[in-house]
Design an enzyme around this catalytic site. Structure first.
Site, PDB file in Angstrom:
ATOM      1  CB  ILE A  67      -5.522  -4.587  20.916  1.00  0.00           C
ATOM      2  CG1 ILE A  67      -6.238  -2.671  20.847  1.00  0.00           C
ATOM      3  CG2 ILE A  67      -4.182  -3.295  20.737  1.00  0.00           C
ATOM      4  CD1 ILE A  67      -5.750  -1.965  22.712  1.00  0.00           C
ATOM      5  CE1 TYR A 126      -2.853   2.765   0.630  1.00  0.00           C
ATOM      6  CE2 TYR A 126      -1.708   3.154   2.921  1.00  0.00           C
ATOM      7  CZ  TYR A 126      -2.974   3.639   2.142  1.00  0.00           C
ATOM      8  OH  TYR A 126      -3.233   5.251   2.386  1.00  0.00           O
TER       9      TYR A 126
END
EC number: 5.1.3.2
Length: 330
Positions: A207, A141
């Site tokens: 998380i 990305y």
């Protein structure tokens, strides 16, 4: 001014459309609706459904509508997905940019504001990150965003298409009135996932990673509120058209918050105790990303209104409370 917003039905793009309309611009939107939402688009904007890689369509819109400038938000943006499916990202993001620049050159449109990313920096050797920090992305990305910036620079030299690349840090929050906000499927961003867990009470919030080189072992990020981000886009467009020069700016608050600190802030804002589990790291995530946005503040006169992360989360909470299922159009 006539502005074409590509990806204008997405999270950030829809906020840009709304603010451009509010400022009295004539706004057009091109979006393929792969991930965007038609309901998010301001009704005063003219909407075209189509793909950025359709060079003929983009060129026709630019010519027929006599567009003055383009804002480009149409790129895939999930880091973990880019690691698993790199070719998808190179194909859509890089090919899309080439197609857009070809169309702009064909139609003689010379101004482009581009949604870039702090992911272009990779793992910086020192913080905060300035625009001069070397670009060294660690995931596909970020690499596509870097390539897109380089392609724009060559198009400027060859064809005179001026660009402003805005390197976002972590965009969060929603419109201050709670009418548009973040709705991804699947949702991968931290704050909306925390708030969705607060609403559902399912205790399924995770998380990812507690072994990073940070104060509490979880990722540290710089969160910029989406309306503040769009203010910078409009300032950047005006500055570029005035100076007729290309440039690059970081957009962040210069404050880093760990994932656990964001969770505690969300608990405070919502008044809800949000349980969590600790999962393994996600691929391609740097330890810390914190912006030095002095250049944007000095050159553009950018003044973010939401520098406290509690205020950012409060705008997101307003959206999620009033739209627990998002736009409900998928």
């Amino acid at each position: 001014m006539k502005v074409l917003v590509i990806g204008g039905a997405g999270y950030i793009g829809s906020h840009a459309v709304r603010e451009l309309v509010k400022e009295g611009n004539d706004v057009l939107v091109l979006d393929a609706l792969y991930t965007g939402h038609r309901k998010a688009v301001d009704p005063k904007a003219k909407f075209y459904q189509g793909d950025i890689e359709d060079t003929f369509l983009v060129s026709k819109i630019l010519r027929d509508e006599k567009i003055d400038a383009v804002m480009h938000f149409a790129a895939y943006s999930l880091v973990p997905e880019s690691v698993k499916k790199p070719l998808k990202y190179y194909d859509n993001n890089v090919t899309g940019m080439i197609s857009l620049l070809q169309a702009m050159n064909d139609a003689n449109v010379k101004y482009l504001v581009f949604s870039s990313s702090a992911a272009t920096y990779g793992i910086p050797k020192k913080l905060p990150i300035t625009e001069d920090t070397p670009l060294n992305p660690i995931n596909p990305y970020g690499e596509t965003k870097m390539m897109m910036e380089k392609i724009m620079a060559w198009a400027d030299k060859a064809d005179g298409i001026k660009y402003t690349a805005l390197r976002y840090f972590n965009v969060a929050g929603a419109s201050s009135d709670g009418s548009i906000g973040e709705d991804h499927a699947p949702e991968t961003h931290l704050i909306p996932n925390i708030l969705k867990s607060a609403i559902s009470g399912d205790g399924k919030f995770t998380i990812f990673g507690d072994d990073y080189d940070t104060k509490d072992g979880t990722n540290v990020r710089d969160y910029v509120q989406v309306e503040d981000l769009i203010d910078a886009h409009i300032l950047a467009l005006k500055h570029m058209m005035k100076t007729n020069k290309s440039d690059v700016f970081n957009l962040g608050t210069a404050h880093g918050y760990s994932n656990l600190e964001i969770l505690e802030s969300a608990k405070k804002v919502t008044g809800i105790d949000i349980p969590y589990t600790m999962g393994p790291r996600r691929g391609g995530d740097p330890d810390s990303l914190v912006a030095d946005s002095t250049k944007a503040r000095t050159v553009l006169g950018w003044k973010p209104k939401h520098e406290n992360v509690d205020d950012v989360i409060a705008t997101a909470w307003k959206w999620h409370k009033s739209h627990p299922k998002g736009y409900e159009d998928k």
